[in-house]
Design an enzyme around this catalytic site. Structure first.
Site, PDB file in Angstrom:
ATOM      1  N   ASP A   1      -0.324   3.799   6.304  1.00  0.00           N
ATOM      2  CA  ASP A   1      -0.740   2.703   5.429  1.00  0.00           C
ATOM      3  C   ASP A   1       0.402   2.200   4.551  1.00  0.00           C
ATOM      4  O   ASP A   1       0.481   1.012   4.242  1.00  0.00           O
ATOM      5  CB  ASP A   1      -1.910   3.159   4.548  1.00  0.00           C
ATOM      6  CG  ASP A   1      -3.204   3.313   5.337  1.00  0.00           C
ATOM      7  OD1 ASP A   1      -3.289   2.752   6.444  1.00  0.00           O
ATOM      8  OD2 ASP A   1      -4.111   4.011   4.857  1.00  0.00           O
ATOM      9  N   GLY A   2       1.290   3.102   4.133  1.00  0.00           N
ATOM     10  CA  GLY A   2       2.416   2.701   3.301  1.00  0.00           C
ATOM     11  C   GLY A   2       3.313   1.700   4.008  1.00  0.00           C
ATOM     12  O   GLY A   2       3.838   0.758   3.397  1.00  0.00           O
TER      13      GLY A   2
ATOM     14  N   SER B   1      -8.100   3.403  -6.355  1.00  0.00           N
ATOM     15  CA  SER B   1      -9.297   3.049  -7.114  1.00  0.00           C
ATOM     16  C   SER B   1     -10.460   3.978  -6.790  1.00  0.00           C
ATOM     17  O   SER B   1     -11.211   4.404  -7.679  1.00  0.00           O
ATOM     18  CB  SER B   1      -9.692   1.597  -6.823  1.00  0.00           C
ATOM     19  OG  SER B   1     -10.891   1.243  -7.482  1.00  0.00           O
TER      20      SER B   1
ATOM     21  N   ASN C   1      -3.162  -3.900  -1.733  1.00  0.00           N
ATOM     22  CA  ASN C   1      -4.046  -2.864  -2.261  1.00  0.00           C
ATOM     23  C   ASN C   1      -4.356  -3.052  -3.742  1.00  0.00           C
ATOM     24  O   ASN C   1      -5.489  -3.334  -4.111  1.00  0.00           O
ATOM     25  CB  ASN C   1      -3.429  -1.477  -2.056  1.00  0.00           C
ATOM     26  CG  ASN C   1      -3.978  -0.762  -0.847  1.00  0.00           C
ATOM     27  OD1 ASN C   1      -4.782  -1.302  -0.093  1.00  0.00           O
ATOM     28  ND2 ASN C   1      -3.549   0.468  -0.642  1.00  0.00           N
TER      29      ASN C   1
ATOM     30  N   THR D   1     -10.559   1.491  -1.322  1.00  0.00           N
ATOM     31  CA  THR D   1     -10.653   2.812  -0.686  1.00  0.00           C
ATOM     32  C   THR D   1      -9.374   3.630  -0.891  1.00  0.00           C
ATOM     33  O   THR D   1      -9.191   4.663  -0.261  1.00  0.00           O
ATOM     34  CB  THR D   1     -10.927   2.674   0.820  1.00  0.00           C
ATOM     35  OG1 THR D   1      -9.917   1.850   1.409  1.00  0.00           O
ATOM     36  CG2 THR D   1     -12.294   2.070   1.060  1.00  0.00           C
TER      37      THR D   1
ATOM     38  N   ASP E   1      -5.897   6.579 -19.182  1.00  0.00           N
ATOM     39  CA  ASP E   1      -4.556   6.842 -18.650  1.00  0.00           C
ATOM     40  C   ASP E   1      -3.947   5.590 -18.038  1.00  0.00           C
ATOM     41  O   ASP E   1      -2.754   5.560 -17.730  1.00  0.00           O
ATOM     42  CB  ASP E   1      -4.613   7.940 -17.578  1.00  0.00           C
ATOM     43  CG  ASP E   1      -4.758   9.330 -18.188  1.00  0.00           C
ATOM     44  OD1 ASP E   1      -4.795   9.430 -19.426  1.00  0.00           O
ATOM     45  OD2 ASP E   1      -4.832  10.302 -17.424  1.00  0.00           O
TER      46      ASP E   1
END
Length: 273
Positions: free
Chosen positions: A66-67, A178, A134, A175, A164
């Site tokens: 995904d990165g 978050s 994202n 997904t 934070d």
């Protein structure tokens, strides 16, 4: 389909085994394999056309997880090029083809696939514009320390969080970080922005979902402390005390390639259980 941009991954495919397997498969389908010139020093063998032009590209294939998809999503979306991920990672939530099922590429290059349009975010901070598939995260960075953040939507105060940090995500990003912070899972066919506080010091602070037409502004109120903006896990930008970050729907949408056998809920259960 005639021209495909194939992006190597020298970190997850160190021997370039998967790159060469995919390249040979595409060449056997009479596809012109285009590779960015920055990879020319890798000696990728015959049959590769080096170019930085995306004008004639029919499909972009990225090798990794995904990165890797996040890294190339803005470029693909800006040029309206469908993006296909080959998963070599652990989760690969957005990738459509697993490393052990490369034969699926034969059907894809013949046009047997579907397109999911994925909303993106446009983030403005310190007079610079960033784009995210994202999320955008505002926090203390790697320091676990409470911050004071105020969220506005269309110039109306929504909430003031002592937490934070805060995550502003797309449905695609719902997904990712978050979800780990307690945010909802959002069907990617919806176009919206989700604001999720990170470890809020309140019993009533909850995620809020906004229309894609909303224009959000985050104000930082943390004296003697600068915060950091992270866009899709990178582009760490220091936000000074009393700084602002503006978030809205991007004019770009990513065309994510999916096989006909895939659907959102099937992938959700397979990848996240």
């Amino acid at each position: 389909m005639k021209y495909i941009a194939l992006i190597p991954n020298i970190y997850k495919d160190k021997e370039l085994t998967y790159f060469h397997n995919i390249k040979e498969l595409l060449l056997s389908c009479l596809i012109t394999v285009c590779v960015p010139t920055e990879y020319q020093a890798l000696s990728l063998g015959e049959g590769v056309f080096y170019t930085d032009s995306l004008d004639s590209i029919d499909l972009m294939i990225v090798i990794g997880g995904d990165g890797t998809i996040l890294k190339h999503s803005v470029q693909a979306a800006a040029h309206n090029i469908p993006l296909l991920g080959i998963n070599l990672g652990k989760v690969g939530y957005m990738a459509s083809v697993e490393k052990d099922n490369l034969e699926q590429l034969c059907d894809i290059v013949k046009g047997h696939y579907s397109i999911e349009k994925r909303m993106m975010l446009e983030i403005t901070a310190l007079d610079k514009i960033y784009y995210a598939l994202n999320d955008a995260v505002i926090s203390n960075g790697g320091v676990s320390r409470m911050v004071d953040i105020e969220l506005e939507s269309d110039q109306m105060t929504v909430c003031r969080y002592y937490a934070d940090g805060i995550i502003l995500s797309t449905p695609t990003g719902s997904t990712a970080y978050s979800l780990s912070a307690g945010g909802p899972v959002i069907d990617p066919e919806l176009d919206c922005i989700c604001a999720t506080p990170i470890c809020p010091h309140s019993l009533t602070a909850r995620p809020v979902i906004f229309s894609k037409k909303s224009s959000l502004t985050v104000y930082t109120h943390s004296p003697e402390r600068n915060l950091f903006l992270s866009v899709d896990g990178s582009d760490n930008l220091e936000i000074p005390e009393a700084g602002t970050v503006n978030i809205k729907s991007s004019p770009y949408m990513l065309s994510l390639v999916k096989t006909y056998s895939q659907n959102f809920y099937k992938t959700l259960n397979a990848k996240l259980n």
